[in-house]
Write a protein that holds these residues in place. Structure first.
Motif, PDB file in Angstrom:
ATOM      1  N   ALA A 103      47.579 103.954 -24.964  1.00 22.22           N
ATOM      2  CA  ALA A 103      47.218 102.762 -25.468  1.00 22.22           C
ATOM      3  C   ALA A 103      48.057 101.716 -25.258  1.00 22.22           C
ATOM      4  O   ALA A 103      47.891 100.666 -24.803  1.00 22.22           O
ATOM      5  N   SER A 104      49.330 102.047 -25.782  1.00 22.42           N
ATOM      6  CA  SER A 104      50.226 101.006 -25.783  1.00 22.42           C
ATOM      7  C   SER A 104      50.683 100.512 -24.528  1.00 22.42           C
ATOM      8  O   SER A 104      51.080  99.399 -23.984  1.00 22.42           O
ATOM      9  N   THR A 105      50.726 101.688 -23.411  1.00 21.03           N
ATOM     10  CA  THR A 105      51.032 101.268 -22.067  1.00 21.03           C
ATOM     11  C   THR A 105      50.034 100.362 -21.270  1.00 21.03           C
ATOM     12  O   THR A 105      50.234  99.550 -20.786  1.00 21.03           O
ATOM     13  N   ALA A 106      48.806 100.878 -21.557  1.00 14.15           N
ATOM     14  CA  ALA A 106      47.859 100.271 -21.092  1.00 14.15           C
ATOM     15  C   ALA A 106      47.470  98.706 -21.358  1.00 14.15           C
ATOM     16  O   ALA A 106      46.888  98.037 -20.645  1.00 14.15           O
ATOM     17  N   PHE A 107      47.777  98.367 -22.746  1.00 13.97           N
ATOM     18  CA  PHE A 107      47.645  97.166 -23.144  1.00 13.97           C
ATOM     19  C   PHE A 107      49.185  96.226 -23.278  1.00 13.97           C
ATOM     20  O   PHE A 107      49.180  95.489 -24.049  1.00 13.97           O
ATOM     21  N   ALA A 108      50.237  96.841 -22.723  1.00  8.73           N
ATOM     22  CA  ALA A 108      51.490  96.368 -22.890  1.00  8.73           C
ATOM     23  C   ALA A 108      51.491  94.891 -22.053  1.00  8.73           C
ATOM     24  O   ALA A 108      52.297  94.044 -22.677  1.00  8.73           O
ATOM     25  N   ALA A 109      50.823  94.713 -20.915  1.00  9.79           N
ATOM     26  CA  ALA A 109      50.779  93.447 -20.401  1.00  9.79           C
ATOM     27  C   ALA A 109      49.415  92.986 -20.473  1.00  9.79           C
ATOM     28  O   ALA A 109      48.425  93.867 -20.921  1.00  9.79           O
ATOM     29  N   PRO A 110      49.321  91.569 -20.152  1.00 10.61           N
ATOM     30  CA  PRO A 110      47.950  91.211 -20.368  1.00 10.61           C
ATOM     31  C   PRO A 110      46.944  91.853 -19.524  1.00 10.61           C
ATOM     32  O   PRO A 110      47.243  92.121 -18.254  1.00 10.61           O
ATOM     33  N   VAL A 111      45.713  92.056 -20.075  1.00  7.45           N
ATOM     34  CA  VAL A 111      44.650  92.888 -19.013  1.00  7.45           C
ATOM     35  C   VAL A 111      43.700  92.028 -18.583  1.00  7.45           C
ATOM     36  O   VAL A 111      43.165  90.989 -19.304  1.00  7.45           O
ATOM     37  N   SER A 112      43.431  92.064 -17.314  1.00 10.71           N
ATOM     38  CA  SER A 112      42.221  90.968 -16.691  1.00 10.71           C
ATOM     39  C   SER A 112      41.053  91.045 -17.319  1.00 10.71           C
ATOM     40  O   SER A 112      40.683  92.058 -17.599  1.00 10.71           O
TER      41      SER A 112
END
Length: 229
Positions: free
Chosen positions: A34-43
């Motif tokens: 989760a922390s990696t998946a949402f580390a950058a802004p998600v479209s």
């Protein structure tokens, strides 16, 4: 509302996370990465309305799940396997345990009972129970010989949910797609409790709106919703 999404990092879980944040909820996104998946802004994720808190954890880890469940108003479970279904079915190869749906949901249910959280929405699979009779031969063959192991585990998952004693709703979508979001909601006539399928496919973004709507609708407690476009 404080909502935990279990299996939030991809597919339906990501779509549900986006929808709930956009609707103004305070969402805890739980997943192994989760922390990696949402580390950058998600479209497509509008955090200006609600809020998002990623939490790394395994749905099969009782301690991690219990910590994530504590303090929530509701839990949405969208567990699944992203590996090639033929490899899972015939080669028994997957990066996720093949029984993640049933075992993960059982872990969530135990944590909810322990912490007093009652509202639960779980994504299952169309074709289970009486809905099997509404599948054509092609889909029955796919379910038996392509995703048979996962389909069987979804059946066990539903048994866990129905026996949980919680305020549950089961959501059974037909075949899911990643079609672009045009803002169209699923026609209410295509969200049924009578196991009647009106279409073969539904987009994950449309499905996410059904999840969000079910959370807000006490009338769906104890119901199994069949969802098609």
């Amino acid at each position: 509302m404080d909502v935990l999404v279990v299996g939030a990092t991809r597919g339906s879980g990501l779509a549900v996370t986006r929808e709930l944040v956009a609707a103004g909820h305070r969402v805890t996104a739980f997943g192994r990465t989760a922390s990696t998946a949402f580390a950058a802004p998600v479209s497509g994720l509008d955090a200006q309305r609600g809020s998002l808190r990623p939490v790394d954890g395994d749905a099969l880890d009782p301690e991690a799940v219990a910590k994530a469940v504590a303090g929530q108003d509701a839990v949405v479970v969208t567990l699944g396997i992203s590996d090639n279904p033929l490899a899972v079915q015939w080669l028994r190869r997957s990066s996720t345990p093949p029984d993640v749906r049933s075992r993960g949901t059982a872990t969530v249910v135990a944590a909810m009972r322990e912490t007093g959280v009652r509202r639960l929405v779980v994504q299952s699979t169309y074709g289970l129970g009486d809905s099997w009779a509404h599948l054509d031969l092609t889909w029955k063959l796919v379910f038996r010989f392509v995703i048979g192991r996962q389909f069987t585990d979804s059946g066990r998952q539903e048994e866990v949910v129905r026996g949980s004693g919680l305020d549950w709703t089961l959501v059974r979508p037909v075949s899911l797609t990643d079609a672009p979001d045009d803002g169209t909601a699923v026609d209410p006539a295509h969200v049924t409790t009578d196991d009647t399928r009106r279409g073969l496919k539904v987009s994950r973004t449309q499905l996410a709106r059904v999840h969000a709507g079910a959370l807000a609708d006490a009338g769906t407690i104890g119901a199994t919703l069949s969802v098609s476009a």
